[in-house]
Scaffold this active site. Sequence first.
Site, PDB file in Angstrom:
ATOM      1  N   PHE A 174       0.850  -1.191   0.000  1.00 28.58           N
ATOM      2  CA  PHE A 174       0.000   0.000   0.000  1.00 28.58           C
ATOM      3  C   PHE A 174       0.885   1.241   0.000  1.00 28.58           C
ATOM      4  O   PHE A 174       1.690   1.448   0.906  1.00 28.58           O
ATOM      5  CB  PHE A 174      -0.923   0.033   1.214  1.00 28.58           C
TER       6      PHE A 174
ATOM      7  N   TYR B   3       1.150   5.415  -0.067  1.00 27.75           N
ATOM      8  CA  TYR B   3       0.362   6.591   0.295  1.00 27.75           C
ATOM      9  C   TYR B   3       1.146   7.894   0.169  1.00 27.75           C
ATOM     10  O   TYR B   3       0.587   8.977   0.317  1.00 27.75           O
ATOM     11  CB  TYR B   3      -0.163   6.455   1.732  1.00 27.75           C
ATOM     12  N   GLY B   4       2.443   7.815  -0.112  1.00 27.29           N
ATOM     13  CA  GLY B   4       3.288   9.015  -0.207  1.00 27.29           C
ATOM     14  C   GLY B   4       4.203   8.949  -1.409  1.00 27.29           C
ATOM     15  O   GLY B   4       3.746   8.803  -2.549  1.00 27.29           O
TER      16      GLY B   4
ATOM     17  N   GLU C  67      13.010   2.547   3.095  1.00 33.29           N
ATOM     18  CA  GLU C  67      12.029   3.008   4.071  1.00 33.29           C
ATOM     19  C   GLU C  67      12.394   2.707   5.525  1.00 33.29           C
ATOM     20  O   GLU C  67      11.900   3.376   6.434  1.00 33.29           O
ATOM     21  CB  GLU C  67      10.656   2.363   3.772  1.00 33.29           C
TER      22      GLU C  67
END
Length: 207
Positions: free
Chosen positions: A36, A38-39, A113
Site C-alpha cells: 500500500f 500513500y506518499g 524506508e
Amino acid sequence: MASQAINIPHGPARSAHLLQRTAAEWRASGDDLLLFAYGSLIWRPEFEYAEALQAKVLGFHRVLRMRSRVNRGSPQQPGLVLALISGGSCRGLVYRIPRAIGEEVLLRLWAREMPNGVYEPRWLNCDTASGRLRALAFTLSRQSPNWTGPLHEPELLHIFQHASGRYGTTLDYLLRTVQGLREHGIRDMELERQAHLAAQHGLCAPL
C-alpha cells in the site's frame, strides 16, 4: 498476517528483526507481494509491479508529521515526511509485485524506508475495485520519537523554507505528493491546504 509493534529500540537491529518477520509473513501467504503506497511510493516507486489499484484503507490516515533528518532535512534543520497513523481513512495505491521478484523488491524497499526501523510495518485491509486485499504498509506510532504531533503554521512555513536533505526539500516532497495523488484522481485536503499555505507565502507556485 497481523503484525504488531515490537519494543526493540529504533536502529539497524530493529529494522533487521522487522524485515525477517515481515518476509516470513509474506512467504507464508503464498501470494504476490502487495504494497500500500500513500506518499512518495506513488510518484517514485523504484520497482517493477504487475498492477496498481486505487485503494482505500480504513483506520489509518496520511499526515506530514514525521521528522526527517536525512532524506528531507538535516540534524540541524529537521524536515518532514509523510506517515500513516491510526484513525480515519486514507486513499492510495496497492501495487501488486510478482512473487518471483518479491524478495528482491522487499529488500530494496527496506533499505529505502526502514534503515533505522522507525516505521511499524503492518498488513492492512485495502478496499479496491478488485475486492479487499491485504497489503503491506509502513505506519507510524504516536509514541515514536520521530512523531511531531500537530504543527502550527509558522513551524510548517519555517520547515518549508529551510529544510533540505539527501533527496531535496520537504516542500518539494509535499508538492510532488499532492501532484502524484492528483494524477490518480486522489485529493488530500490537508496536504493541499499545506501546499496552498506555502504558495500564499511565496515559497512555491500555486498547484
